[in-house]
Design a protein around this motif. Structure first.
Motif: not given
Length: 287
Positions: A1-24
Motif C-alpha cells: 500500500m502506497k501513501r500519497e498526499a490528499f489534494n485540497f483547495k486552500k481556504h481563506y475564511f477568518k471566522e467560523w460565524n462566516e462558515v456557519f452562516d452558510n450551511p450546506q
C-alpha cells in the motif's frame, strides 16, 4: 500500500460565524457496528486536576462509523467500525504466529461484542449507500476493521504520519488489505481557524472540515460537518465519552501522548463553549 498526499483547495475564511452562516445540504448518520469495553480510568485521565474521583469500572461503549451524505458529492464514511468477523469472534479474526498468545494474555487486544446485522456492510446495504470514500479519524483497529468488507476502488484518507499497526507475520488483522493507496492530509500549510487551529475545507464548499487533533495518535483528525440542521463536531478518540465534556478531562489510557491529546481536547472543548449550538459526537458515545 502506497501513501500519497490528499489534494485540497486552500481556504481563506477568518471566522467560523462566516462558515456557519452558510450551511450546506450535508447530513450525518451514525452507525453502531459493535461494542467494546473501556476502563473509565482510561476514558478519563485520573491524574488530571479536574478529574476528581474516577472509579475503576468497565464501560461498554459503541464502536461507531458515521455516514456523511452530501447532496451533490454523494456518500462518505468517517471511520468504518467493525466487519462481520466480530459477530462470532471477540477479537475479529486476528491472525499471526503470536496472535493466540496476545489474545490469551490480553496484550494489545481488545474484546468486542457484535449483534447480528451490526457490521458496516449491513448498514451500507440497508441504507443503499453508494460509497465514494472513507475519512479515518485514525488507524486503530476499531476504526478501520470494517474496511475489510468495503470496496477498495474508492478513496481512503487519513492524517499524515498516522501509523498503521499490522505486524506481519506476528500479529495482524489485514484491515486495509486491498487498499492500494492511502491518501494523507497534511495540515502543515493550512490556514489556522479560530480556536481550533489547523483545519481544511475538504470539499471546498464549507460543508465538511478536517481538524488536526493529534495526541491519541500522531495523525489523529476530528471532523466538523456544517449542516443545515446545525454544525456537528465528530471528535474521534480525542474524546471517548460525553463525561469528558462535562469535566473538561481527556482520555489517558489507549492514547499515545496524553499531554498532546489534552491540548487537542482543550481546543475542541473551548470551541464548544464559544459556539454552544454545535452538536458533539464523541468517539465512543452517541449524543
Amino acid at each position: 500500500m502506497k501513501r500519497e498526499a490528499f489534494n485540497f483547495k486552500k481556504h481563506y475564511f477568518k471566522e467560523w460565524n462566516e462558515v456557519f452562516d452558510n450551511p450546506q445540504q450535508i447530513t450525518v448518520k451514525s452507525f453502531i457496528t459493535g461494542q467494546v469495553l473501556l476502563n473509565k480510568r482510561g476514558a478519563l485521565n485520573p491524574d488530571h486536576p479536574k478529574a476528581g474521583a474516577i472509579n475503576n469500572e468497565l464501560l461498554e461503549v459503541p464502536v461507531l462509523a458515521h455516514w456523511i451524505h452530501h447532496e451533490k458529492l454523494g456518500d462518505y464514511l468517517i471511520d468504518t467500525g467493525l466487519d462481520s468477523s466480530y459477530h462470532n469472534d471477540p477479537h475479529g479474526n486476528m491472525k499471526g504466529i503470536l496472535a493466540k498468545l496476545f489474545i490469551k494474555t490480553n496484550l494489545f487486544v481488545d474484546e468486542y461484542k457484535q449483534a447480528k446485522n451490526q457490521n458496516i456492510s449491513y448498514h451500507i446495504k440497508k441504507n443503499r449507500i453508494k460509497l465514494n470514500g472513507v475519512f479515518f479519524t485514525h488507524l486503530h483497529s476499531d476504526h478501520i476493521a470494517g474496511t475489510r468488507e468495503l470496496p477498495k476502488n474508492i478513496t481512503y484518507v487519513t492524517g499524515k504520519e498516522e501509523k498503521y499497526h499490522d505486524h506481519k507475520p506476528f500479529f495482524y488483522g489485514d484491515y486495509l488489505k486491498g487498499v492500494k493507496t492511502l491518501y494523507e492530509i497534511d495540515f502543515e500549510d493550512t490556514v489556522d481557524m479560530p480556536v481550533l487551529g489547523k483545519c481544511i475545507d475538504i470539499f471546498g464548499d464549507e460543508s465538511f472540515w478536517a481538524i488536526s487533533t493529534p495526541g491519541h495518535t500522531k495523525g489523529h483528525i476530528s471532523f466538523l460537518v456544517n449542516s443545515i440542521e446545525g454544525p456537528i463536531l465528530l471528535t474521534g478518540d480525542v474524546c471517548f465519552i460525553k463525561s469528558s465534556f462535562k469535566n473538561g478531562v481527556a482520555p489517558s489510557s489507549y492514547t499515545e501522548d496524553v499531554r498532546v491529546n489534552q491540548k487537542s481536547f482543550d481546543k475542541i472543548f473551548e470551541f464548544k463553549m464559544v459556539y454552544p449550538k454545535i452538536k458533539v459526537i464523541c468517539g465512543h458515545e452517541i449524543s
